[in-house]
Enzyme design. Structure first.
Site, mmCIF file in Angstrom:
data_model
loop_
_atom_site.group_PDB
_atom_site.id
_atom_site.type_symbol
_atom_site.label_atom_id
_atom_site.label_comp_id
_atom_site.label_asym_id
_atom_site.label_seq_id
_atom_site.Cartn_x
_atom_site.Cartn_y
_atom_site.Cartn_z
ATOM 1 N N ARG A 198 -10.342 10.493 -12.003
ATOM 2 C CA ARG A 198 -9.701 10.556 -10.675
ATOM 3 C C ARG A 198 -9.117 9.215 -10.250
ATOM 4 N NH1 ARG A 198 -14.078 11.729 -6.856
ATOM 5 N NH2 ARG A 198 -12.402 11.800 -5.301
ATOM 6 N N LYS A 199 -9.306 8.183 -11.041
ATOM 7 C CA LYS A 199 -8.876 6.839 -10.662
ATOM 8 C C LYS A 199 -7.524 6.482 -11.297
ATOM 9 C CE LYS A 199 -13.621 5.076 -10.245
ATOM 10 N NZ LYS A 199 -14.584 4.057 -10.752
ATOM 11 N N ASP A 238 0.836 -1.203 0.000
ATOM 12 C CA ASP A 238 0.000 0.000 0.000
ATOM 13 C C ASP A 238 0.871 1.254 0.000
ATOM 14 O OD1 ASP A 238 -2.476 1.387 0.106
ATOM 15 O OD2 ASP A 238 -2.274 1.627 2.267
#
Length: 211
Positions: free
Chosen positions: A176-177, A131
């Site tokens: 936005r992805k 992450d």
């Protein structure tokens, strides 16, 4: 623009070599660092495909923006992967990004406090590093982001104290992805430890600081 630009130059940079780094960690660091952008003594910029991203413990008192800052300072927040001061005890890592190729590589040495299965790294610690790397990469590519989805397949355990490579690449961007794929391998690339895909959504700085 990368995340470290939000912080002053005062905090300690945790992504440079320290006494806990093993031979593999140091060799890989020098390999990528030697290919980084640099400024000569004469002030001229020398091109290089990679850029090392500095990393701090990120006490929020060093943040440079946001009307909600005073509220957050009181929480004494610290970046999760940099909240243990003992060198080598937990997350030792350095991140390099190649904007042209839309690639990111992290050299990660797993400390003794990250144990899950006996003698091996906890799956949650591996997920944390994935992450961290994919999120950092997405920030460099798309500005401020938050994780929307993280899908992880664990293939083989990572022994405590070992050094691995975490490599990510931008698959596509839609509004936005930002979609990113990632793999964790042995330093010679012959063993796949973990593979993952991630989706990040761009957000404003003020939205992040509101909490």
């Amino acid at each position: 623009e990368s995340l470290p630009s939000l912080f002053s130059s005062n905090p300690r940079d945790f992504s440079v070599p320290n006494s806990s780094w093993g031979t593999e960690m140091r060799q890989l660091y020098e390999h990528y660092n030697s290919q980084c952008e640099a400024v000569t003594d004469g002030g001229e910029e020398q091109g290089g495909p990679w850029k090392r991203l500095p990393s701090y413990n990120r006490s929020l008192k060093y943040a440079a923006a946001g009307v909600y800052l005073s509220k957050i300072i009181q929480s004494k927040a610290r970046l999760f992967t940099r909240n243990i001061r003992e060198p080598g005890a937990a997350f030792e890592y350095a991140v390099f990004v190649n904007k042209k190729e839309q690639r990111c590589v992290c050299i990660f040495q797993a400390g003794h406090l990250l144990e899950g299965p006996p003698g091996n790294v906890h799956g949650g610690a591996i997920a944390t590093m994935i992450d961290t790397v994919t999120g950092t990469h997405a920030c460099v590519h798309s500005g401020f982001v938050m994780t929307a989805n993280l899908n992880i397949n664990y293939c083989s355990p990572i022994p405590l104290g070992s050094t691995v490579l975490i490599e990510s690449s931008v698959d596509k961007k839609e509004g936005r992805k930002t979609y990113i794929s990632c793999k964790v391998t042995s330093t010679d690339g012959t063993k796949l430890h973990t593979e993952a895909t991630a989706l990040f959504v761009s957000v404003s700085v003020s939205h992040l600081l509101k909490g």
